[in-house]
Write a protein that holds these residues in place. Sequence first.
Motif, PDB file in Angstrom:
ATOM      1  N   LEU A 253       0.863  -1.180   0.000  1.00  0.00           N
ATOM      2  CA  LEU A 253       0.000   0.000   0.000  1.00  0.00           C
ATOM      3  C   LEU A 253       0.891   1.217   0.000  1.00  0.00           C
ATOM      4  N   LEU A 254       0.517   2.221  -0.749  1.00  0.00           N
ATOM      5  CA  LEU A 254       1.228   3.499  -0.768  1.00  0.00           C
ATOM      6  C   LEU A 254       0.245   4.546  -0.262  1.00  0.00           C
ATOM      7  N   ILE A 255       0.627   5.260   0.793  1.00  0.00           N
ATOM      8  CA  ILE A 255      -0.309   6.167   1.445  1.00  0.00           C
ATOM      9  C   ILE A 255       0.316   7.538   1.619  1.00  0.00           C
ATOM     10  N   GLN A 256      -0.396   8.533   1.150  1.00  0.00           N
ATOM     11  CA  GLN A 256      -0.045   9.929   1.408  1.00  0.00           C
ATOM     12  C   GLN A 256      -1.011  10.395   2.490  1.00  0.00           C
ATOM     13  N   SER A 257      -0.486  10.954   3.558  1.00  0.00           N
ATOM     14  CA  SER A 257      -1.366  11.443   4.610  1.00  0.00           C
ATOM     15  C   SER A 257      -0.647  12.497   5.431  1.00  0.00           C
ATOM     16  N   TYR A 258      -1.258  12.861   6.525  1.00  0.00           N
ATOM     17  CA  TYR A 258      -0.719  13.903   7.391  1.00  0.00           C
ATOM     18  C   TYR A 258       0.392  13.350   8.266  1.00  0.00           C
ATOM     19  N   GLU A 259       1.500  14.068   8.359  1.00  0.00           N
ATOM     20  CA  GLU A 259       2.567  13.682   9.260  1.00  0.00           C
ATOM     21  C   GLU A 259       2.081  13.917  10.687  1.00  0.00           C
ATOM     22  N   ALA A 260       2.311  12.945  11.545  1.00  0.00           N
ATOM     23  CA  ALA A 260       1.898  13.083  12.936  1.00  0.00           C
ATOM     24  C   ALA A 260       2.685  14.204  13.605  1.00  0.00           C
ATOM     25  N   ASP A 261       2.050  14.872  14.570  1.00  0.00           N
ATOM     26  CA  ASP A 261       2.755  15.929  15.290  1.00  0.00           C
ATOM     27  C   ASP A 261       3.816  15.322  16.212  1.00  0.00           C
ATOM     28  N   ALA A 262       4.666  16.172  16.765  1.00  0.00           N
ATOM     29  CA  ALA A 262       5.796  15.711  17.579  1.00  0.00           C
ATOM     30  C   ALA A 262       5.329  14.909  18.794  1.00  0.00           C
ATOM     31  N   GLU A 263       4.264  15.345  19.452  1.00  0.00           N
ATOM     32  CA  GLU A 263       3.779  14.629  20.635  1.00  0.00           C
ATOM     33  C   GLU A 263       3.325  13.212  20.278  1.00  0.00           C
ATOM     34  N   THR A 264       2.597  13.082  19.170  1.00  0.00           N
ATOM     35  CA  THR A 264       2.140  11.763  18.738  1.00  0.00           C
ATOM     36  C   THR A 264       3.320  10.875  18.373  1.00  0.00           C
ATOM     37  N   SER A 265       4.272  11.416  17.625  1.00  0.00           N
ATOM     38  CA  SER A 265       5.450  10.636  17.235  1.00  0.00           C
ATOM     39  C   SER A 265       6.239  10.172  18.451  1.00  0.00           C
ATOM     40  N   THR A 266       6.408  11.058  19.428  1.00  0.00           N
ATOM     41  CA  THR A 266       7.131  10.701  20.650  1.00  0.00           C
ATOM     42  C   THR A 266       6.397   9.599  21.409  1.00  0.00           C
ATOM     43  N   THR A 267       5.082   9.705  21.490  1.00  0.00           N
ATOM     44  CA  THR A 267       4.293   8.675  22.174  1.00  0.00           C
ATOM     45  C   THR A 267       4.416   7.345  21.450  1.00  0.00           C
ATOM     46  N   CYS A 268       4.293   7.350  20.133  1.00  0.00           N
ATOM     47  CA  CYS A 268       4.438   6.108  19.355  1.00  0.00           C
ATOM     48  C   CYS A 268       5.834   5.516  19.548  1.00  0.00           C
ATOM     49  N   ASP A 269       6.842   6.385  19.544  1.00  0.00           N
ATOM     50  CA  ASP A 269       8.223   5.963  19.784  1.00  0.00           C
ATOM     51  C   ASP A 269       8.325   5.202  21.104  1.00  0.00           C
ATOM     52  N   SER A 270       7.728   5.767  22.155  1.00  0.00           N
ATOM     53  CA  SER A 270       7.848   5.177  23.486  1.00  0.00           C
ATOM     54  C   SER A 270       7.071   3.868  23.617  1.00  0.00           C
ATOM     55  N   LEU A 271       6.074   3.659  22.768  1.00  0.00           N
ATOM     56  CA  LEU A 271       5.257   2.451  22.829  1.00  0.00           C
ATOM     57  C   LEU A 271       5.695   1.377  21.837  1.00  0.00           C
ATOM     58  N   SER A 272       6.713   1.666  21.056  1.00  0.00           N
ATOM     59  CA  SER A 272       7.153   0.740  20.016  1.00  0.00           C
ATOM     60  C   SER A 272       7.722  -0.542  20.606  1.00  0.00           C
TER      61      SER A 272
END
Length: 83
Positions: free
Chosen positions: A29-48
């Motif tokens: 799948l190829l998806i163009q969408s909105y880049e997550a904001d810094a808070e969301t990215s940091t949270t995802c990072d910590s839950l990876s």
Amino acid sequence: MNIRFVGIDPDTDEDGCPTVWVDTDTADLLIQSYEADAETSTTCDSLSPARAPIPPGETVIRIPARMIPIIRKACDELDPGVR
């Protein structure tokens, strides 16, 4: 490379909006969408489960819930060709 358009955000103005394509050669799948904001990215990072930061060349994207039917359609189109 054989890329096919599947769908675009139904609430779009058709100018830089979430879009889905499929690559029928790779079943990706190829998806163009909105880049997550810094808070969301940091949270995802910590839950990876990888327990590592998101590596260069990857990012977290946010796909609007209203696009779920388009994602399902893309998956259904690739289903017979999944490798």
